[in-house]
Design a protein around this motif. Sequence first.
Motif, mmCIF file in Angstrom:
data_model
loop_
_atom_site.group_PDB
_atom_site.id
_atom_site.type_symbol
_atom_site.label_atom_id
_atom_site.label_comp_id
_atom_site.label_asym_id
_atom_site.label_seq_id
_atom_site.Cartn_x
_atom_site.Cartn_y
_atom_site.Cartn_z
ATOM 1 N N ILE A 88 0.634 32.811 -4.961
ATOM 2 C CA ILE A 88 1.058 31.470 -4.537
ATOM 3 C C ILE A 88 0.265 30.397 -5.282
ATOM 4 O O ILE A 88 0.819 29.398 -5.754
ATOM 5 C CB ILE A 88 0.896 31.317 -3.013
ATOM 6 C CG1 ILE A 88 1.905 32.217 -2.290
ATOM 7 C CG2 ILE A 88 1.086 29.864 -2.593
ATOM 8 C CD1 ILE A 88 1.680 32.315 -0.801
ATOM 9 N N GLN A 89 -1.050 30.606 -5.398
ATOM 10 C CA GLN A 89 -1.888 29.647 -6.135
ATOM 11 C C GLN A 89 -1.494 29.597 -7.610
ATOM 12 O O GLN A 89 -1.533 28.537 -8.231
ATOM 13 C CB GLN A 89 -3.353 30.028 -5.992
ATOM 14 C CG GLN A 89 -3.903 29.915 -4.577
ATOM 15 C CD GLN A 89 -5.349 30.361 -4.489
ATOM 16 O OE1 GLN A 89 -6.184 29.998 -5.318
ATOM 17 N NE2 GLN A 89 -5.657 31.160 -3.495
ATOM 18 N N ILE A 91 1.480 30.157 -8.877
ATOM 19 C CA ILE A 91 2.753 29.441 -9.016
ATOM 20 C C ILE A 91 2.521 27.931 -9.094
ATOM 21 O O ILE A 91 3.178 27.222 -9.869
ATOM 22 C CB ILE A 91 3.687 29.791 -7.835
ATOM 23 C CG1 ILE A 91 4.149 31.252 -7.970
ATOM 24 C CG2 ILE A 91 4.883 28.855 -7.784
ATOM 25 C CD1 ILE A 91 4.924 31.764 -6.776
ATOM 26 N N ASP A 92 1.571 27.438 -8.330
ATOM 27 C CA ASP A 92 1.254 26.005 -8.354
ATOM 28 C C ASP A 92 0.737 25.550 -9.712
ATOM 29 O O ASP A 92 0.870 24.383 -10.089
ATOM 30 C CB ASP A 92 0.208 25.674 -7.278
ATOM 31 C CG ASP A 92 0.781 25.751 -5.872
ATOM 32 O OD1 ASP A 92 2.012 25.673 -5.734
ATOM 33 O OD2 ASP A 92 -0.002 25.915 -4.914
ATOM 34 N N LYS A 93 0.131 26.503 -10.472
ATOM 35 C CA LYS A 93 -0.457 26.158 -11.769
ATOM 36 C C LYS A 93 0.537 26.266 -12.932
ATOM 37 O O LYS A 93 0.249 25.806 -14.030
ATOM 38 C CB LYS A 93 -1.652 27.080 -12.053
ATOM 39 C CG LYS A 93 -2.890 26.802 -11.205
ATOM 40 C CD LYS A 93 -3.618 25.561 -11.680
ATOM 41 C CE LYS A 93 -4.916 25.365 -10.921
ATOM 42 N NZ LYS A 93 -5.655 24.181 -11.400
ATOM 43 N N SER A 96 1.414 23.390 -15.293
ATOM 44 C CA SER A 96 0.356 22.859 -16.162
ATOM 45 C C SER A 96 -0.038 23.816 -17.279
ATOM 46 O O SER A 96 -0.994 23.557 -18.016
ATOM 47 C CB SER A 96 -0.887 22.528 -15.321
ATOM 48 O OG SER A 96 -1.402 23.690 -14.685
ATOM 49 N N ALA A 213 -4.361 31.081 -11.471
ATOM 50 C CA ALA A 213 -4.767 30.224 -10.357
ATOM 51 C C ALA A 213 -6.065 29.483 -10.664
ATOM 52 O O ALA A 213 -6.273 28.348 -10.215
ATOM 53 C CB ALA A 213 -4.923 31.056 -9.092
#
Length: 268
Positions: A88-89, A91-93, A96, A213
Amino acid sequence: MRKFKDLALSIVALFVSYGVYRLSAHLLSSIDNEFLVDFLVQLVFAIMIFLSVLVLKKTWIYRPNMRKMKVGWTAALVLLLSFAGAAIQAIDKIPSISVTGVDLVLFLAKNLLIGFCEESLFRGLIQNSFHDIFGEDDTPHVFLGVICGAFCFGAMHLTNALKPEVSFSGAAAQAMFTFCTGILLATVYFRTGKNLWIVAFLHGINDVFAYIAAGRLSGVNAGEAVVSSTSSLATGNVFLQVLVTFCLFSAISLFLLRPKKLRQLQEL
């Protein structure tokens, strides 16, 4: 005595391989592309480990029992669930990510090699040595082999404290959480008929998630990524977090290694 000799030789292979790994990192440090350096160093480590397996005549670790794998493959889903947080972490990155296609391939290959290297050492050689010592006839004996192998796996991560940018508390936190993760890896390894390839692949994928992440593909260098990941583990009440994780993962392990399942595996 032969069983203890096998364990001692496996540990010697671990330290020799790690020593060559550190030396190669020093010798290749002048290369500008850090992703290439990481890959080459990990490739050297993989070659050393494979040579160790050949010398110790343990190539059977790469030949799993396929009948047992068919019975226990669903146990691998436990690892995927435990990796969900890192995924999940990561995916947030993703928005960028700023590396070239070549560097991305090197990054993925390096992490898959990490899975191969660490699983060959800690599950293939060391954990199996503990299983030889304690036996595999019942749940307590199998679980003892799992715990001892996972402990060695976690303890090895204390070497991150040798890196000047990583604090000892951060490395210690990483080692404790890695020990807990090692319990699941060791259990899934046993339940899938000692299928090294499954745990190696899942281990490598988890490391891909963890490094993404930590920002490794978003301009953060390898050292900073390690600092980021170890610092995040060392926040809050670490002892309580480790205790809860250990109890949870141990309970899952004991369930997967329950007597009924062990008898089913022994019959194959």
